[in-house]
Design an enzyme around this catalytic site. Structure first.
Site, short mmCIF file in Angstrom:
data_model
loop_
_atom_site.label_atom_id
_atom_site.label_comp_id
_atom_site.label_asym_id
_atom_site.label_seq_id
_atom_site.Cartn_x
_atom_site.Cartn_y
_atom_site.Cartn_z
N GLU A 109 0.84 -1.20 0.00
CA GLU A 109 0.00 0.00 0.00
C GLU A 109 0.88 1.25 0.00
OE1 GLU A 109 -3.38 1.86 2.97
OE2 GLU A 109 -3.40 -0.31 2.59
N ASP A 111 0.07 5.42 0.46
CA ASP A 111 -1.05 6.28 0.88
C ASP A 111 -0.76 7.76 0.82
OD1 ASP A 111 -2.48 4.03 1.67
OD2 ASP A 111 -1.77 4.13 3.74
N GLU A 113 -3.23 10.26 2.78
CA GLU A 113 -4.44 10.37 3.61
C GLU A 113 -4.57 11.81 4.08
OE1 GLU A 113 -5.48 6.21 5.76
OE2 GLU A 113 -3.75 7.26 6.59
N GLN A 126 -1.02 12.90 5.43
CA GLN A 126 0.04 11.97 5.80
C GLN A 126 0.27 10.98 4.68
OE1 GLN A 126 -1.23 10.27 9.56
NE2 GLN A 126 -2.15 8.49 8.59
N THR A 127 1.52 10.55 4.55
CA THR A 127 1.88 9.53 3.58
C THR A 127 2.34 8.30 4.35
OG1 THR A 127 4.17 10.34 3.43
CG2 THR A 127 2.57 11.23 1.85
N ASN A 128 2.18 7.15 3.70
CA ASN A 128 2.61 5.92 4.33
C ASN A 128 2.99 4.91 3.26
OD1 ASN A 128 3.19 4.08 6.39
ND2 ASN A 128 1.31 4.54 7.51
N ARG A 137 4.62 -1.99 11.11
CA ARG A 137 5.77 -1.11 11.00
C ARG A 137 5.37 0.10 10.16
NH1 ARG A 137 7.40 -6.23 10.27
NH2 ARG A 137 7.56 -6.10 8.00
N GLY A 138 4.51 0.94 10.74
CA GLY A 138 4.01 2.09 10.01
C GLY A 138 5.13 3.07 9.68
N ARG A 139 5.15 3.50 8.43
CA ARG A 139 6.16 4.46 7.99
C ARG A 139 5.49 5.80 7.69
NH1 ARG A 139 8.61 -0.59 6.48
NH2 ARG A 139 10.90 -0.45 6.46
#
Length: 341
Positions: A109, A111, A113, A126-128, A137-139
Site C-alpha cells: 500500500e 497512501d 491520507e 500523511q503519507t505511508n 511497521r508504520g512508515r
C-alpha cells in the site's frame, strides 16, 4: 543522494544561485470511464457531464469511493483534488494504491491520507508505505500544506518504480523512499490498484478521536480531476503463471522507459525542492519517533540538525510548529497512523 551530501549540495547551490524552478509534470489525463469504476456508495459518486471530474460524498448514510478498472505493476498515479471545507473533523479523504483485496495478509500500500479538522484548523496530509503486510511497521509522515486545499484543486501524485517510491504535491516531491536490500519485503512489489475514498474515521482522525464527524456540516464533498494513470496493466494471478512471460517483458520495457523519463529522475532541483518542503511543512516523521522505533528504519537517512527539530515522539517541537501556517495558494493545479497533532 544521502542527506549529508544533499546538505552540502544545498549550500553550494544556494551560494551559486543554482536553485531553479521545477518544471511542471505533463502527463496525459483520462476520463473516469476510461480507467476507473465506482467502488462503494454508488449514489455518492457524482460524475461531471464530460466525465473528467468526479466528486465523492460522505453523508449520514455512507461514504464513497472509486477504484481503477485494472491493477498496475508500477507506474505514476495522479489527481487534482479539492477537499471539503468548514468543519471536517473525523473526515478522511484517501488517494492510495493497494492490493489488499487480492493479497489480504501480505498486501502492499502507498497512501495519501487527508485528515480533516475542526473549524479554523488546517487539513493535514500523511503519507505511508506498506509492503508485504508490514502494517505493524508504520512508515507515516505527516505535513501541513502550504495552501488551503479546500479553495482550489491541487495535484497529488505517487510514483512507484522498482527502485523507489516518490510522493508529489503540486509536482514538488515531498517524500522519497528508495528500495534497499535491508527493506526486504517491506518495499511494495506486487501489482496494485489505485483507490480514492472519503469516509468517517471519527475514532482516530482528529486528535485521536476527540473530535468526531458532525453531519450537520455535511455532505462532505471531495472532488477529483486531471486523473492520470501511467503504468503497465496486469492480472496478478496470470503474473504467477509461466504463460505471463510476454506480458512481464512488456511491463519491464514500460518500466525501463518510466525510469529513464524525467518523472523518475531525481535532479538536484527536485531534491532541493523536496528538502525545502520538508523543512517548512513536515510535522511528524517515523524516522525520528524513537519511542515507537528505537532503531531507525533502514531507509531513514537521519541528520542530526534535522533530528533536533523533532521530539522523541517524532513530532515537530511546539515552538517550531507555531510558525507553520498555510499560505494562500499560488496557483491552481489544473493545467492539463501516528499519534495526532
Amino acid at each position: 543522494m544521502g542527506a549529508r551530501r544533499l546538505l552540502a549540495a544545498v549550500a553550494v547551490a544556494v551560494a551559486l544561485g543554482a536553485v531553479a524552478a521545477l518544471q511542471p509534470i505533463n502527463v496525459t489525463t483520462v476520463a473516469f470511464e476510461e480507467g476507473y469504476t465506482p467502488l462503494f456508495g454508488f449514489d455518492n459518486v457524482l460524475r461531471s457531464g464530460d466525465g473528467r471530474t468526479v466528486s465523492l460524498l460522505l453523508d449520514r448514510s455512507t461514504g464513497s469511493g472509486f477504484i481503477t478498472s485494472s491493477m498496475y505493476q508500477h507506474g505514476f498515479f495522479s489527481a487534482s483534488i479539492k477537499l471539503p471545507s468548514d468543519y471536517t473533523a473525523g473526515v478522511v479523504v484517501a488517494f492510495y494504491t493497494s492490493n489488499g483485496d487480492v493479497f489480504e495478509k501480505r498486501h502492499d500500500e502507498l497512501d495519501f491520507e487527508f485528515l480533516g479538522n475542526i473549524r479554523g484548523k488546517p487539513w493535514r496530509v500523511q503519507t505511508n508505505v506498506y509492503g508485504n503486510g508490514s502494517v505493524s511497521r508504520g512508515r507515516e509522515e505527516r505535513y501541513v500544506l502550504p495552501f488551503d486545499p479546500t479553495t482550489e484543486f491541487h495535484r497529488y501524485s505517487i510514483l512507484w518504480t522498482r527502485a523507489a517510491v516518490v510522493f508529489f504535491v503540486d509536482d514538488v516531491p515531498v517524500r522519497e523512499v528508495r528500495r534497499s536490500a535491508a527493506m526486504a519485503g517491506d518495499f511494495p512489489s506486487k501489482p496494485m490498484s489505485l483507490y480514492a475514498t472519503v469516509w468517517d474515521a471519527s475514532t482516530w482522525a482528529t486528535s485521536g478521536g476527540r473530535y468526531r464527524v458532525n453531519y450537520r456540516y455535511g455532505p462532505f464533498v471531495a472532488s477529483f480531476t486531471d486523473l492520470a494513470l501511467l503504468g503497465c496493466r496486469v492480472d496478478p494471478i496470470q503474473m504467477l503463471s509461466s504463460s505471463s512471460s510476454g506480458r512481464s517483458a512488456e511491463c519491464a520495457a514500460a518500466e525501463d522507459a518510466l525510469l529513464a523519463s524525467d518523472l523518475a529522475v531525481m535532479t538536484l532541483e527536485k531534491q532541493l525542492a523536496m528538502r525545502r518542503f520538508r523543512e517548512q511543512n513536515m510535522v511528524y516523521s517515523y524516522c525520528y519517533d524513537t519511542r515507537r522505533y528505537p532503531v531507525p528504519f533502514p531507509e531513514c537517512d537521519v541528520v542530526d540538525s534535522e533530528r533536533r527539530r523533532f521530539k522523541d515522539s517524532g513530532h515537530l517541537r511546539l515552538a517550531l510548529r507555531r510558525h507553520r501556517r498555510p499560505r494562500p495558494a499560488a496557483r491552481s493545479a489544473r493545467p492539463t497512523r501516528a499519534a495526532d497533532m
